[in-house]
Design a protein around this motif. Structure first.
Motif, PDB file in Angstrom:
ATOM      1  N   ASN A   1      -4.515   2.939  -0.391  1.00  0.00           N
ATOM      2  CA  ASN A   1      -3.823   3.959   0.407  1.00  0.00           C
ATOM      3  C   ASN A   1      -3.958   3.691   1.900  1.00  0.00           C
ATOM      4  O   ASN A   1      -4.985   3.208   2.374  1.00  0.00           O
ATOM      5  N   ARG A   2      -2.906   4.041   2.619  1.00  0.00           N
ATOM      6  CA  ARG A   2      -2.947   4.178   4.064  1.00  0.00           C
ATOM      7  C   ARG A   2      -2.615   5.636   4.357  1.00  0.00           C
ATOM      8  O   ARG A   2      -1.647   6.177   3.795  1.00  0.00           O
ATOM      9  N   VAL A   3      -3.394   6.278   5.208  1.00  0.00           N
ATOM     10  CA  VAL A   3      -3.259   7.714   5.408  1.00  0.00           C
ATOM     11  C   VAL A   3      -2.905   8.021   6.852  1.00  0.00           C
ATOM     12  O   VAL A   3      -3.623   7.619   7.779  1.00  0.00           O
ATOM     13  N   VAL A   4      -1.809   8.750   7.020  1.00  0.00           N
ATOM     14  CA  VAL A   4      -1.422   9.277   8.322  1.00  0.00           C
ATOM     15  C   VAL A   4      -1.819  10.746   8.321  1.00  0.00           C
ATOM     16  O   VAL A   4      -1.285  11.545   7.548  1.00  0.00           O
ATOM     17  N   ALA A   5      -2.775  11.089   9.164  1.00  0.00           N
ATOM     18  CA  ALA A   5      -3.306  12.455   9.223  1.00  0.00           C
ATOM     19  C   ALA A   5      -2.752  13.150  10.455  1.00  0.00           C
ATOM     20  O   ALA A   5      -3.036  12.747  11.592  1.00  0.00           O
ATOM     21  N   ILE A   6      -1.954  14.173  10.226  1.00  0.00           N
ATOM     22  CA  ILE A   6      -1.365  14.953  11.307  1.00  0.00           C
ATOM     23  C   ILE A   6      -2.322  16.082  11.651  1.00  0.00           C
ATOM     24  O   ILE A   6      -2.687  16.888  10.794  1.00  0.00           O
ATOM     25  N   THR A   7      -2.735  16.145  12.913  1.00  0.00           N
ATOM     26  CA  THR A   7      -3.795  17.061  13.290  1.00  0.00           C
ATOM     27  C   THR A   7      -3.668  17.446  14.754  1.00  0.00           C
ATOM     28  O   THR A   7      -3.038  16.742  15.546  1.00  0.00           O
ATOM     29  N   ARG A   8      -4.292  18.554  15.117  1.00  0.00           N
ATOM     30  CA  ARG A   8      -4.342  18.971  16.520  1.00  0.00           C
ATOM     31  C   ARG A   8      -5.435  18.235  17.277  1.00  0.00           C
ATOM     32  O   ARG A   8      -5.433  18.203  18.506  1.00  0.00           O
ATOM     33  N   ASN A   9      -6.390  17.653  16.548  1.00  0.00           N
ATOM     34  CA  ASN A   9      -7.538  17.025  17.193  1.00  0.00           C
ATOM     35  C   ASN A   9      -7.928  15.747  16.454  1.00  0.00           C
ATOM     36  O   ASN A   9      -8.833  15.770  15.600  1.00  0.00           O
ATOM     37  N   PRO A  10      -7.271  14.615  16.760  1.00  0.00           N
ATOM     38  CA  PRO A  10      -7.583  13.364  16.054  1.00  0.00           C
ATOM     39  C   PRO A  10      -9.039  12.937  16.182  1.00  0.00           C
ATOM     40  O   PRO A  10      -9.630  12.432  15.221  1.00  0.00           O
ATOM     41  N   GLN A  11      -9.643  13.146  17.367  1.00  0.00           N
ATOM     42  CA  GLN A  11     -11.024  12.712  17.566  1.00  0.00           C
ATOM     43  C   GLN A  11     -11.979  13.467  16.641  1.00  0.00           C
ATOM     44  O   GLN A  11     -12.890  12.876  16.044  1.00  0.00           O
ATOM     45  N   LYS A  12     -11.753  14.772  16.512  1.00  0.00           N
ATOM     46  CA  LYS A  12     -12.581  15.576  15.622  1.00  0.00           C
ATOM     47  C   LYS A  12     -12.443  15.107  14.178  1.00  0.00           C
ATOM     48  O   LYS A  12     -13.433  14.998  13.441  1.00  0.00           O
ATOM     49  N   LEU A  13     -11.214  14.823  13.762  1.00  0.00           N
ATOM     50  CA  LEU A  13     -10.970  14.356  12.397  1.00  0.00           C
ATOM     51  C   LEU A  13     -11.657  13.023  12.155  1.00  0.00           C
ATOM     52  O   LEU A  13     -12.319  12.827  11.126  1.00  0.00           O
ATOM     53  N   GLU A  14     -11.523  12.094  13.088  1.00  0.00           N
ATOM     54  CA  GLU A  14     -12.071  10.758  12.898  1.00  0.00           C
ATOM     55  C   GLU A  14     -13.583  10.783  12.743  1.00  0.00           C
ATOM     56  O   GLU A  14     -14.160   9.933  12.054  1.00  0.00           O
ATOM     57  N   LYS A  15     -14.247  11.765  13.362  1.00  0.00           N
ATOM     58  CA  LYS A  15     -15.698  11.892  13.222  1.00  0.00           C
ATOM     59  C   LYS A  15     -16.104  12.283  11.803  1.00  0.00           C
ATOM     60  O   LYS A  15     -17.262  12.077  11.403  1.00  0.00           O
TER      61      LYS A  15
ATOM     62  N   PHE B   1       0.828  -1.195   0.000  1.00  0.00           N
ATOM     63  CA  PHE B   1       0.000   0.000   0.000  1.00  0.00           C
ATOM     64  C   PHE B   1       0.866   1.250   0.000  1.00  0.00           C
ATOM     65  O   PHE B   1       1.966   1.263   0.534  1.00  0.00           O
ATOM     66  N   LYS B   2       0.328   2.306  -0.600  1.00  0.00           N
ATOM     67  CA  LYS B   2       1.021   3.592  -0.589  1.00  0.00           C
ATOM     68  C   LYS B   2       0.670   4.303   0.712  1.00  0.00           C
ATOM     69  O   LYS B   2      -0.495   4.464   1.055  1.00  0.00           O
ATOM     70  N   VAL B   3       1.696   4.749   1.424  1.00  0.00           N
ATOM     71  CA  VAL B   3       1.505   5.402   2.720  1.00  0.00           C
ATOM     72  C   VAL B   3       1.675   6.907   2.554  1.00  0.00           C
ATOM     73  O   VAL B   3       2.720   7.388   2.126  1.00  0.00           O
ATOM     74  N   TRP B   4       0.613   7.640   2.893  1.00  0.00           N
ATOM     75  CA  TRP B   4       0.590   9.098   2.800  1.00  0.00           C
ATOM     76  C   TRP B   4       0.695   9.699   4.197  1.00  0.00           C
ATOM     77  O   TRP B   4       0.011   9.266   5.121  1.00  0.00           O
ATOM     78  N   TYR B   5       1.518  10.735   4.305  1.00  0.00           N
ATOM     79  CA  TYR B   5       1.678  11.492   5.557  1.00  0.00           C
ATOM     80  C   TYR B   5       1.262  12.923   5.247  1.00  0.00           C
ATOM     81  O   TYR B   5       1.915  13.614   4.456  1.00  0.00           O
ATOM     82  N   CYS B   6       0.148  13.369   5.843  1.00  0.00           N
ATOM     83  CA  CYS B   6      -0.434  14.663   5.480  1.00  0.00           C
ATOM     84  C   CYS B   6      -0.622  15.540   6.709  1.00  0.00           C
ATOM     85  O   CYS B   6      -1.102  15.072   7.749  1.00  0.00           O
ATOM     86  N   THR B   7      -0.283  16.816   6.582  1.00  0.00           N
ATOM     87  CA  THR B   7      -0.505  17.771   7.670  1.00  0.00           C
ATOM     88  C   THR B   7      -1.661  18.704   7.319  1.00  0.00           C
ATOM     89  O   THR B   7      -2.067  18.804   6.165  1.00  0.00           O
ATOM     90  N   GLY B   8      -2.171  19.387   8.351  1.00  0.00           N
ATOM     91  CA  GLY B   8      -3.262  20.330   8.124  1.00  0.00           C
ATOM     92  C   GLY B   8      -4.519  19.634   7.655  1.00  0.00           C
ATOM     93  O   GLY B   8      -5.157  20.055   6.686  1.00  0.00           O
ATOM     94  N   THR B   9      -4.924  18.566   8.370  1.00  0.00           N
ATOM     95  CA  THR B   9      -5.976  17.686   7.870  1.00  0.00           C
ATOM     96  C   THR B   9      -7.325  17.859   8.568  1.00  0.00           C
ATOM     97  O   THR B   9      -8.278  17.146   8.250  1.00  0.00           O
ATOM     98  N   SER B  10      -7.429  18.774   9.501  1.00  0.00           N
ATOM     99  CA  SER B  10      -8.667  18.885  10.283  1.00  0.00           C
ATOM    100  C   SER B  10      -9.834  19.439   9.479  1.00  0.00           C
ATOM    101  O   SER B  10     -10.993  19.053   9.690  1.00  0.00           O
ATOM    102  N   THR B  11      -9.543  20.357   8.564  1.00  0.00           N
ATOM    103  CA  THR B  11     -10.598  21.015   7.794  1.00  0.00           C
ATOM    104  C   THR B  11     -10.114  21.271   6.371  1.00  0.00           C
ATOM    105  O   THR B  11      -8.947  21.035   6.034  1.00  0.00           O
ATOM    106  N   GLY B  12     -11.005  21.801   5.550  1.00  0.00           N
ATOM    107  CA  GLY B  12     -10.640  22.341   4.239  1.00  0.00           C
ATOM    108  C   GLY B  12      -9.962  21.364   3.304  1.00  0.00           C
ATOM    109  O   GLY B  12     -10.335  20.192   3.188  1.00  0.00           O
ATOM    110  N   ILE B  13      -8.942  21.872   2.629  1.00  0.00           N
ATOM    111  CA  ILE B  13      -8.241  21.093   1.615  1.00  0.00           C
ATOM    112  C   ILE B  13      -7.641  19.828   2.210  1.00  0.00           C
ATOM    113  O   ILE B  13      -7.721  18.748   1.621  1.00  0.00           O
ATOM    114  N   GLY B  14      -7.038  19.941   3.382  1.00  0.00           N
ATOM    115  CA  GLY B  14      -6.408  18.777   3.997  1.00  0.00           C
ATOM    116  C   GLY B  14      -7.397  17.668   4.285  1.00  0.00           C
ATOM    117  O   GLY B  14      -7.118  16.479   4.049  1.00  0.00           O
ATOM    118  N   LEU B  15      -8.574  18.031   4.795  1.00  0.00           N
ATOM    119  CA  LEU B  15      -9.598  17.032   5.068  1.00  0.00           C
ATOM    120  C   LEU B  15     -10.089  16.403   3.769  1.00  0.00           C
ATOM    121  O   LEU B  15     -10.318  15.182   3.710  1.00  0.00           O
TER     122      LEU B  15
END
Length: 286
Positions: A33-47, A7-21
């Motif tokens: 794909n496997r996605v690593v989402a760098i965020t200030r609030n993982p719980q919010k992103l996962e929702k 699988f291709k592993v992606w590491y992305c920042t700024g993922t909570s909202t907007g373009i990153g999300l």
């Protein structure tokens, strides 16, 4: 999760909202794909992610302005997946204000998020990608990495710096099979102005800082750019054999840059004689 080399592993920042999300959601639609989402609030992103896609997502709470926190997120990525194939540095902040109005603290905050966070990620994924002899890094800048808007001094400056960093990094990593791309979008319809925009605490009469704030609100309201289409473009770049050094995104970006490049060429021609007059005399032509 066990390391999965297929699988291709992606590491992305700024993922909570907007373009990153949008990028995270689009990537998870593809089971490869496997996605690593760098965020200030993982719980919010996962929702925001459909439950059936959560097994392919690793959301990591990270302070991207702190290099040690970035290192820890990269270590966790490697422990989980064993590799990093694509990096998307998307996090950013805007601070409205003229050079004279902005404090050192305000300038430094803009640099911490828009420049040094990218530097932290690039510097610490480079050894991994060099060992792999492959990888792709995409840094999200702006059309304002190429021309300036008055009273937006900190944002302009950081994006110019990001342009320089990305170009240099691309030259340095190319011999190791690593590709580096600068993405330079124009206006996209996101909550960036509401969620990630600040203003200088000081106002000086005569500057048009408040007018710029209103203009930016209008730009967002009238923006032609679709964040989901931005994500599609990012995925398309990742599949290219030959990637562009820089990719402008959005019709406005094309229109603005055609005008800007023309002005620069015209000025270069206008001052040609003065430009070359600074050489030593009697040298062979270049």
């Amino acid at each position: 999760m066990e390391p999965i080399s297929d699988f291709k592993v992606w590491y992305c920042t700024g993922t909570s909202t907007g373009i990153g999300l949008s990028i995270v959601k689009k990537l998870l639609l593809q089971q490869t794909n496997r996605v690593v989402a760098i965020t200030r609030n993982p719980q919010k992103l996962e929702k925001e992610i459909p439950v059936e896609h959560l097994p392919n997502l690793l959301a990591i709470k990270t302070d991207i302005t702190n290099e040690e926190s970035v290192k820890q997120s990269i270590s966790k990525t490697m422990e989980t997946f064993g590799r990093i194939d694509v990096v998307v540095n998307n996090a950013g902040v805007g601070i409205i204000g003229a050079v004279e109005e902005l404090s050192d603290q305000e300038f430094r905050k803009a640099f911490d998020v828009n420049f040094f966070s990218v530097l932290h990620v690039c510097r610490n994924v480079a050894p991994i990608m060099r060992k792999q002899k492959s990888g792709l890094i995409m840094n999200v800048a702006s059309v304002l990495a190429w021309f300036t808007v008055g009273e937006y001094a900190a944002y302009n400056t950081t994006k110019y710096a990001l342009n320089g960093l990305t170009s240099t990094l691309g030259q340095e990593l190319a011999p190791f099979g690593i590709k580096v791309v600068l993405l330079s979008p124009s206006g996209f319809k996101t909550n960036f102005v509401n969620d990630n925009m600040e203003s200088a605490k000081v106002r000086i009469e005569g500057y048009k800082t408040d007018d710029l704030a209103k203009w930016l609100d209008g730009i967002v309201n009238e923006a032609r750019g679709d964040p989901d289409k931005f994500a599609d473009a990012v995925i398309a770049v990742s599949k290219m054999d030959e990637v562009p050094k820089n990719l402008f995104l959005g019709t406005a970006a094309v229109n603005w840059m055609e005008g800007e490049f023309k002005k620069q060429i015209d000025e270069l021609k206008l001052n040609h004689e003065l430009t070359i007059s600074t050489d030593f005399p009697n040298l062979p032509p270049l």
